[in-house]
Design a protein around this motif. Structure first.
Motif, PDB file in Angstrom:
ATOM      1  N   ALA A 130     -30.794 -18.548 -33.479  1.00 15.00           N
ATOM      2  CA  ALA A 130     -31.039 -17.993 -34.814  1.00 15.00           C
ATOM      3  C   ALA A 130     -32.525 -17.994 -35.162  1.00 15.00           C
ATOM      4  CB  ALA A 130     -30.257 -18.787 -35.860  1.00 15.00           C
ATOM      5  N   PRO A 134     -31.874 -13.773 -35.171  1.00 18.29           N
ATOM      6  CA  PRO A 134     -30.832 -14.003 -36.179  1.00 18.29           C
ATOM      7  C   PRO A 134     -29.913 -12.807 -36.397  1.00 18.29           C
ATOM      8  CG  PRO A 134     -32.963 -13.697 -37.219  1.00 18.29           C
ATOM      9  CD  PRO A 134     -33.223 -13.833 -35.753  1.00 18.29           C
ATOM     10  N   ARG A 144     -26.935 -15.183 -37.103  1.00 16.35           N
ATOM     11  CA  ARG A 144     -27.141 -15.910 -38.355  1.00 16.35           C
ATOM     12  C   ARG A 144     -25.799 -16.282 -38.996  1.00 16.35           C
ATOM     13  NH1 ARG A 144     -31.602 -15.432 -41.761  1.00 16.35           N
ATOM     14  NH2 ARG A 144     -32.135 -13.412 -40.848  1.00 16.35           N
ATOM     15  N   CYS A 147     -24.011 -18.931 -37.024  1.00 17.13           N
ATOM     16  CA  CYS A 147     -24.697 -20.218 -37.193  1.00 17.13           C
ATOM     17  C   CYS A 147     -24.227 -20.934 -38.453  1.00 17.13           C
ATOM     18  CB  CYS A 147     -26.208 -19.979 -37.235  1.00 17.13           C
ATOM     19  SG  CYS A 147     -27.197 -21.444 -36.915  1.00 17.13           S
ATOM     20  N   VAL A 335     -35.692 -19.985 -39.111  1.00 20.35           N
ATOM     21  CA  VAL A 335     -35.218 -19.093 -40.168  1.00 20.35           C
ATOM     22  C   VAL A 335     -34.637 -19.908 -41.308  1.00 20.35           C
ATOM     23  CG1 VAL A 335     -34.793 -17.186 -38.605  1.00 20.35           C
ATOM     24  CG2 VAL A 335     -32.982 -18.821 -39.018  1.00 20.35           C
TER      25      VAL A 335
END
Length: 335
Positions: A130, A134, A144, A147, A335
């Motif tokens: 990510a 992402p 993303r 995750c 991120v």
């Protein structure tokens, strides 16, 4: 045809960080292959088989013209060369390079299953991925989003460098690539000293014993973190300097500095032996090239396969910058 490949790397035996960095360097050196991005390293708890040491994990993206199975075989060859032996499923290993997915390509046979069947279940895969990809879609959802579905417990940022080439080199050489004579600089060039100060102020400078001993009063350069890489310097002579006895100690120290102060630049400033030892880990070189020769007694090693990215000519010297194209991977920032 080019393929964008997504990789997960892990190690939990030996010098884990340097093994991962060496794996990345070898991947970048594969034919018709570009290492695009590398995530930060993460310290992670074991998965599948719990009675083993913790791992360092990372993710990387690669652009390659190798066919998927050829790229897989190349990664497996790198694993073998770095000491990977597949004795035990999910067991401890020196290095693990997993091919997670390839854009526009799927496979479902015993040798190669893509996307990787477990990648959306593993935080140690998804969290690093990510950082650099992402929005990559896997099984209909972005990395993303996947995750967010897994627990990050046991996955923490590591105080370890992830950049395979974390250093920049700074030197002043004469027309014969000479660096110095009798422990001193070859010439006094005020513009070069000003450039040196501008580039290194607030950053980290790495030097050998000889360079340290040539500093005025053997005092650290002010406004910079001063590191000496020396196997012989007595600790009592390194007051005000951070002393590393080996590359492993250096990488550990730089990892801690990078975690505490993201964005700091690590400059290798000499002398000749340290340049030679650290050159494989340099991504860019900034060289002041003097027009004259000065009968130097030590010289800058050949830089190898670099390209010139800048040349500013002055009377008697030129400011030049070089980079290694294959070493310019983007390091993920999270991120």
């Amino acid at each position: 045809m080019e393929y964008r490949c997504y990789l997960s790397l892990g190690a939990n035996l030996g010098e884990r960080g340097e093994t991962l960095r060496e794996a990345l360097r070898r991947i970048a050196a594969l034919p018709v292959t570009l290492l695009e991005a590398v995530s930060p390293f993460y310290e992670t708890a074991p998965w599948g088989k719990l009675d083993q040491p913790s791992f360092l994990n990372a993710a990387a993206t690669v652009l390659t013209s190798l066919a998927p199975r050829d790229f897989l075989h190349a990664c497996q060859s790198i694993e073998r060369d770095l000491g990977r032996v597949r004795h035990e499923h999910w067991g401890a290993r020196t290095i693990d390079i997993d091919l997670l997915s390839i854009e526009g390509f799927t496979s479902d046979d015993e040798e190669l299953r893509l996307p990787h069947p477990y990648m959306t279940e593993r935080a140690f895969v998804l969290v690093p991925l990510a950082d650099i990809a992402p929005e990559h879609f896997v099984k209909g959802r972005s990395v993303r989003d996947w995750c967010r579905e897994v627990s990050r417990e046991g996955v923490v940022p590591a105080a370890e460098l992830s950049d395979p080439w974390p250093l920049r080199l700074l030197a002043c050489i004469d027309a014969d690539r000479g660096l110095g004579k009798n422990g001193h600089l070859l010439a006094s060039v005020p513009e070069d000293m000003a450039r040196f100060r501008q580039l290194t102020m607030g950053q980290v400078v790495i030097m050998g014993r000889g360079t340290m001993e040539s500093l005025p009063g053997r005092q650290p350069l002010r406004g910079r973190v001063n590191i000496v890489l020396s196997r012989t310097l007595p600790a009592e002579d390194a007051q005000g300097f951070l002393l590393c006895r080996s590359l492993a100690e250096l990488w550990t120290l730089l990892g801690k500095l990078a975690l505490a102060h993201p964005g700091r630049i690590f400059w290798c400033i000499g002398g000749a032996h340290v340049y030679e030892e650290l050159l494989p880990y340099v991504r860019e070189a900034y060289i002041t090239e003097l027009t004259a020769s000065y009968a130097a007694d030590c010289h800058l090693p050949p830089l190898g396969s670099v390209i010139c990215t800048g040349r500013e000519v002055h009377p008697g010297f030129a400011f030049c910058s070089y980079c290694y194209p294959m070493r310019m991977a983007v390091i993920g920032k999270g991120v």
